[in-house]
Design an enzyme around this catalytic site. Sequence first.
Site, mmCIF file in Angstrom:
data_model
loop_
_atom_site.group_PDB
_atom_site.id
_atom_site.type_symbol
_atom_site.label_atom_id
_atom_site.label_comp_id
_atom_site.label_asym_id
_atom_site.label_seq_id
_atom_site.Cartn_x
_atom_site.Cartn_y
_atom_site.Cartn_z
ATOM 1 N N VAL A 1 44.439 38.614 38.862
ATOM 2 C CA VAL A 1 43.419 37.823 39.556
ATOM 3 C C VAL A 1 44.053 36.489 39.971
ATOM 4 O O VAL A 1 43.987 35.501 39.267
ATOM 5 C CB VAL A 1 42.178 37.604 38.664
ATOM 6 C CG1 VAL A 1 41.119 36.800 39.410
ATOM 7 C CG2 VAL A 1 41.589 38.942 38.238
ATOM 8 N N HIS A 2 44.737 36.498 41.097
ATOM 9 C CA HIS A 2 45.343 35.262 41.606
ATOM 10 C C HIS A 2 44.295 34.519 42.432
ATOM 11 O O HIS A 2 43.103 34.857 42.414
ATOM 12 C CB HIS A 2 46.635 35.551 42.379
ATOM 13 C CG HIS A 2 46.458 36.473 43.541
ATOM 14 N ND1 HIS A 2 46.211 36.016 44.801
ATOM 15 C CD2 HIS A 2 46.461 37.820 43.605
ATOM 16 C CE1 HIS A 2 46.093 37.060 45.611
ATOM 17 N NE2 HIS A 2 46.238 38.156 44.915
#
Lengths: 86, 309
Positions: free
Chosen positions: A13-14
């Site tokens: 989850v960037h």
Amino acid sequence: MKKDFLILNDQGVHARPATALVSKANEFKSNITLTLDRVTVDLKSIMGVLSLGITRGSLVTIEAIGPDEIHALEELEKVVKTLNLK
Amino acid sequence: MSLTVRKLSEDFKCQVISGHKGLDGIVDKTQLSRPGIELAGLFDFYEYDRIQLLGSKEITFFWWLNEEDQEIRVNMLFEKKPPAFIFSQHVDIPEIFIRKADEYNIPVLKSEQRTSELASRLYRYLFAKLAPRMSIHGTLLDINGVGVLIQGSSGIGKSEVALELIRRGHQLVADDRVDLYEREKNFLVGEAPDILKKYIEIRGIGIINIVKLFGASAFKEEKNVNMIVELVHWDDHLDYDRLGLEQQTKKFFDSEIVYVKIPITAARSVPTLVEVAAMNARLNYLGTNMAKEFTDELNKTIQEKTKKK
């Protein structure tokens, strides 16, 4: 109401997936939190979500409490599923 | 969160003398052990699960021993597998420690600090790393020395308030997520998770680095939390504190922290309110309760008036 999700997209989850989740969460009245390894953050705040540094293969819990919790979780599940396909 | 000897050694800028293979060993005790009495032969109280700290006192005594005792006792120290041995400044590490370190794979480290400084720093450090922690949603600032934790639902404007306060010369500790631990009772310390340090998110602008924007003085690594300010939307049906005579607190771990609730409206300048709340808390701490001074004067006036009647 809460549900566990496995994060499967390559880069975890960037910034962008986090933004997608946070924007969706903000559409609802309920209090929505995200938990990874016993650390719980507000899913409506981008910094909190980014601080978790969620990697591929992480098991996270999304919990919604409030009048629209069921709908919120359904919609967030859709977002996670789209993210996992990428 | 687990702490390795390697991390500790790096954070204390220690030189690794030998026992490199044990650098990934885990440190999980906040206390230290100074094995002087063990070198004297008493091992009944050996705290082998702690970091072993040796200074010139222990080592001077070590040289008093005959070679056989040196060998036996140092071996007994290593045999129980403590996480690491740290030697302070001005100590010539005896060869036998260096040899045993490689035999047992337990690191022997050399620090550039004096024993007493090193001991107190190590104690603080271990406590900070190993104490139970909790993460909360909020923004932590240092306002003229008062640690103020701003809470409130998302979107109420915590970060915007923080931004204005930083512009006025106060310091940011953490935005959005604050990690708390208790150094001692009523001494609650907050800091930002590593990745968020120095950053703040402002809706409409994005993520900004406040050190780049406002200079190094705008950021503080950690701060003890002295008060909590909760921002809430103004609600006509709620009654807010008008006098400020009673003090509310909120509990984290064993610490009771002063808590105030500030209702916000378009006409109220929230950064100023938070700043004044912090200064008021500071005055209270210094022994001046303005609300009490006022009501005391009022009571006096009323009494005098009653007498005259």
